[in-house]
Design an enzyme around this catalytic site. Structure first.
Site, mmCIF file in Angstrom:
data_model
loop_
_atom_site.group_PDB
_atom_site.id
_atom_site.type_symbol
_atom_site.label_atom_id
_atom_site.label_comp_id
_atom_site.label_asym_id
_atom_site.label_seq_id
_atom_site.Cartn_x
_atom_site.Cartn_y
_atom_site.Cartn_z
ATOM 1 N N LYS A 145 57.398 76.604 15.015
ATOM 2 C CA LYS A 145 57.726 76.383 16.422
ATOM 3 C C LYS A 145 56.467 76.494 17.260
ATOM 4 C CE LYS A 145 56.835 79.746 18.207
ATOM 5 N NZ LYS A 145 55.549 80.517 18.269
ATOM 6 N N TYR A 230 61.398 81.583 22.147
ATOM 7 C CA TYR A 230 62.373 82.477 21.501
ATOM 8 C C TYR A 230 63.476 82.859 22.485
ATOM 9 C CZ TYR A 230 59.169 83.243 17.592
ATOM 10 O OH TYR A 230 58.361 83.066 16.504
HETATM 11 P P1 NDP Z 1 46.137 80.806 13.741
HETATM 12 O O1 NDP Z 1 45.166 80.427 14.782
HETATM 13 O O2 NDP Z 1 46.050 82.182 13.194
HETATM 14 O O3 NDP Z 1 46.025 79.793 12.519
HETATM 15 C C1 NDP Z 1 46.067 78.402 12.680
HETATM 16 C C2 NDP Z 1 45.322 77.758 11.533
HETATM 17 O O4 NDP Z 1 45.361 76.355 11.731
HETATM 18 C C3 NDP Z 1 43.828 78.097 11.484
HETATM 19 O O5 NDP Z 1 43.553 79.278 10.776
HETATM 20 C C4 NDP Z 1 43.269 76.893 10.758
HETATM 21 O O6 NDP Z 1 43.493 77.040 9.360
HETATM 22 C C5 NDP Z 1 44.182 75.761 11.192
HETATM 23 N N1 NDP Z 1 43.546 74.888 12.186
HETATM 24 C C6 NDP Z 1 43.297 73.573 12.017
HETATM 25 N N2 NDP Z 1 42.710 73.052 13.094
HETATM 26 C C7 NDP Z 1 42.554 74.044 13.994
HETATM 27 C C8 NDP Z 1 41.964 74.122 15.282
HETATM 28 N N3 NDP Z 1 41.463 73.050 15.891
HETATM 29 N N4 NDP Z 1 41.957 75.314 15.899
HETATM 30 C C9 NDP Z 1 42.500 76.404 15.323
HETATM 31 N N5 NDP Z 1 43.064 76.395 14.087
HETATM 32 C C10 NDP Z 1 43.086 75.226 13.410
HETATM 33 O O7 NDP Z 1 47.586 80.509 14.326
HETATM 34 P P2 NDP Z 1 48.966 81.134 13.858
HETATM 35 O O8 NDP Z 1 48.989 81.259 12.386
HETATM 36 O O9 NDP Z 1 49.261 82.331 14.666
HETATM 37 O O10 NDP Z 1 50.001 79.989 14.347
HETATM 38 C C11 NDP Z 1 50.195 78.787 13.628
HETATM 39 C C12 NDP Z 1 51.533 78.156 14.058
HETATM 40 O O11 NDP Z 1 52.587 79.061 13.758
HETATM 41 C C13 NDP Z 1 51.672 77.865 15.554
HETATM 42 O O12 NDP Z 1 52.412 76.685 15.741
HETATM 43 C C14 NDP Z 1 52.457 79.052 16.098
HETATM 44 O O13 NDP Z 1 53.208 78.741 17.259
HETATM 45 C C15 NDP Z 1 53.346 79.374 14.921
HETATM 46 N N6 NDP Z 1 53.724 80.795 14.845
HETATM 47 C C16 NDP Z 1 55.018 81.112 14.569
HETATM 48 C C17 NDP Z 1 55.412 82.417 14.448
HETATM 49 C C18 NDP Z 1 56.820 82.750 14.087
HETATM 50 O O14 NDP Z 1 57.193 83.924 14.173
HETATM 51 N N7 NDP Z 1 57.643 81.793 13.666
HETATM 52 C C19 NDP Z 1 54.460 83.521 14.690
HETATM 53 C C20 NDP Z 1 53.097 83.083 14.889
HETATM 54 C C21 NDP Z 1 52.760 81.760 14.983
HETATM 55 P P3 NDP Z 1 42.367 76.658 8.272
HETATM 56 O O15 NDP Z 1 41.157 77.490 8.621
HETATM 57 O O16 NDP Z 1 43.015 77.049 7.015
HETATM 58 O O17 NDP Z 1 42.106 75.196 8.402
#
Ligand code: NDP
Length: 376
Positions: A145, A230
């Site tokens: 989401k 949420y």
């Molecule tokens: P993070 O920033 O921790 O991780 C996102 C990952 O996406 C990065 O580590 C990277 O992975 C990749 N990525 C690719 N392009 C980009 C860019 N331009 N900038 C930043 N990151 C990039 O985010 P979250 O893990 O917190 O969130 C990811 C998704 O999950 C979002 O949509 C968020 O809304 C959702 N979410 C849902 C939750 C829930 O409870 N359901 C809780 C937290 C988040 P790599 O280095 O491997 O390429």
């Protein structure tokens, strides 16, 4: 008689294997059918394989560990821009080299029969690109989401998965969590009479200034898109009906930090039955985290409502509680069961789209200075 859990799991895995075969059987001739039966047989007694795209905080701290707890799902592949992360995951989860992908090589996942589902864990505005690519690769999709940052992009995701004959579900983990399910039961069964008022709020203090959540291009919006969703979901699944009107207001204490996205938003939803939901979200302060419903003969609520754990439930008569669950593991297991039975996920792409439509209307109302916006 007590159920043998290993027998029921074997039964599930058998159904899952033939579920796949059956799905494809419809399209082929006799030779194709025999090949597909052989392919389905190979799928017997294995879990649903997930490929994680984007190895950030959620993937690392929640989804990887949840897959180890899952009954029906396991980690089959990872996709990342960072070769070092790929190597770390490969070591930690014992993934072979040919199950590690970059964003550039992602489409090769089409040839990886160990991968059934692509789980998208990327910044919000990258969800549609990878959903469409996953569907083209013949994979089902679980997408975090908010589904995407615009209605058009959500519609593209639904269309791509439909055309490919693949399921699309959104990461609405609370819809599988027992305390939330109890709230839904109390509301829908009108245990204390019809619900008239709902209060739903979720927010936290967003520290730091250098991250994608503050950039419109990647996040699409601020607190509302990230965590307000949420509260919106909570209001909708307690109401059990769709809102017809929204009014919204925004406040900003730090216009520099929040120059591109919203910091705090307060909105009110009107439902056809007359029910009103007052909702709020913020990136300003910690601890805003509640789902409350007021009915004719009483009230019920969750505090710590939307976190990964620690939900506390009570009605006007006293507390209720259920054993802690891993929200992500139960959601993934539900998705696996949907794939095995062909049942559509209750958190389908259409459900994600409904929220993005309402979020768009909330932003519209803010632009109009708090005027009501009608929802079709
Ligand atoms: P993070 O920033 O921790 O991780 C996102 C990952 O996406 C990065 O580590 C990277 O992975 C990749 N990525 C690719 N392009 C980009 C860019 N331009 N900038 C930043 N990151 C990039 O985010 P979250 O893990 O917190 O969130 C990811 C998704 O999950 C979002 O949509 C968020 O809304 C959702 N979410 C849902 C939750 C829930 O409870 N359901 C809780 C937290 C988040 P790599 O280095 O491997 O390429």
């Amino acid at each position: 008689m007590k159920e043998d859990p290993s027998a029921s799991r074997r039964g599930f895995l058998r159904n899952f294997g033939f579920g796949f075969g059956g799905g494809v059987l419809r399209v082929g001739g006799m030779l194709g059918k025999l090949e597909k039966i052989a392919e389905a047989a190979q799928n017997l007694d294995r879990k649903v394989g997930f490929a994680l795209v984007g190895l950030g905080s959620l993937a690392t701290n929640q989804i990887g560990p949840a897959l180890l707890k899952s009954k029906y799902c396991s980690l089959a592949a990872v996709v990342s821009s960072d070769p070092q992360k790929l190597q770390r995951w490969s070591t930690q989860y014992k993934l072979p080299e040919n199950c590690l992908y970059s964003y550039e090589t992602f489409d090769q996942i089409a040839y990886n029969s160990a991968v059934d589902v692509v789980y998208i864990l990327l910044p919000n505005s990258m969800h549609s690109e990878f959903t469409v690519r996953a569907a083209h690769a013949g994979k089902h999709v679980l997408c975090e989401k908010p589904m995407e940052v615009s209605v058009e992009k959500c519609e593209r995701m639904i269309e791509a998965c439909q055309s490919a004959g693949k399921q699309l579900a959104i990461g609405y983990r609370c819809q599988f969590e027992p305390h939330h399910l109890e709230m839904i039961r109390l509301a829908r069964q009108q245990v204390y009479g019809p619900v008239r008022l709902i209060e739903a709020s979720f927010g936290f203090r967003l520290e730091g200034a250098e991250q994608w959540r503050l950039k419109r291009e990647l996040a699409g919006g601020g607190a509302l898109m990230d965590v307000g969703i949420y509260a919106l979901q909570g209001a909708r699944y307690l109401a059990g009906e769709e809102p017809i009107e929204v009014t919204a207001h925004e406040t900003k204490s730090d216009p520099e930090k929040f120059s591109e996205v919203d910091e705090s938003i307060f909105w009110t939803l009107k439902f056809p039955s007359g029910l009103i939901a007052n909702c709020a979200t913020t990136y300003l302060v910690p601890g805003m985290n509640r789902l409350w419903a007021g009915a004719d003969q009483g009230s019920f609520e969750l505090t710590s409502a939307f976190g990964y754990d620690g939900q506390k439930g009570q009605t006007h008569k006293g507390p209720f509680s259920f054993p802690a669950t891993d929200h992500f593991a139960v959601q993934m297991d539900d998705f696996a069961q949907c794939l095995a039975t062909g049942k559509k996920s209750k958190v389908s792409g259409e459900e994600g789209l409904r929220d993005v439509k309402i979020i768009t209307a909330i932003y519209e109302s803010i632009k109009l200075g708090g005027q009501p916006v009608q929802l079709s």
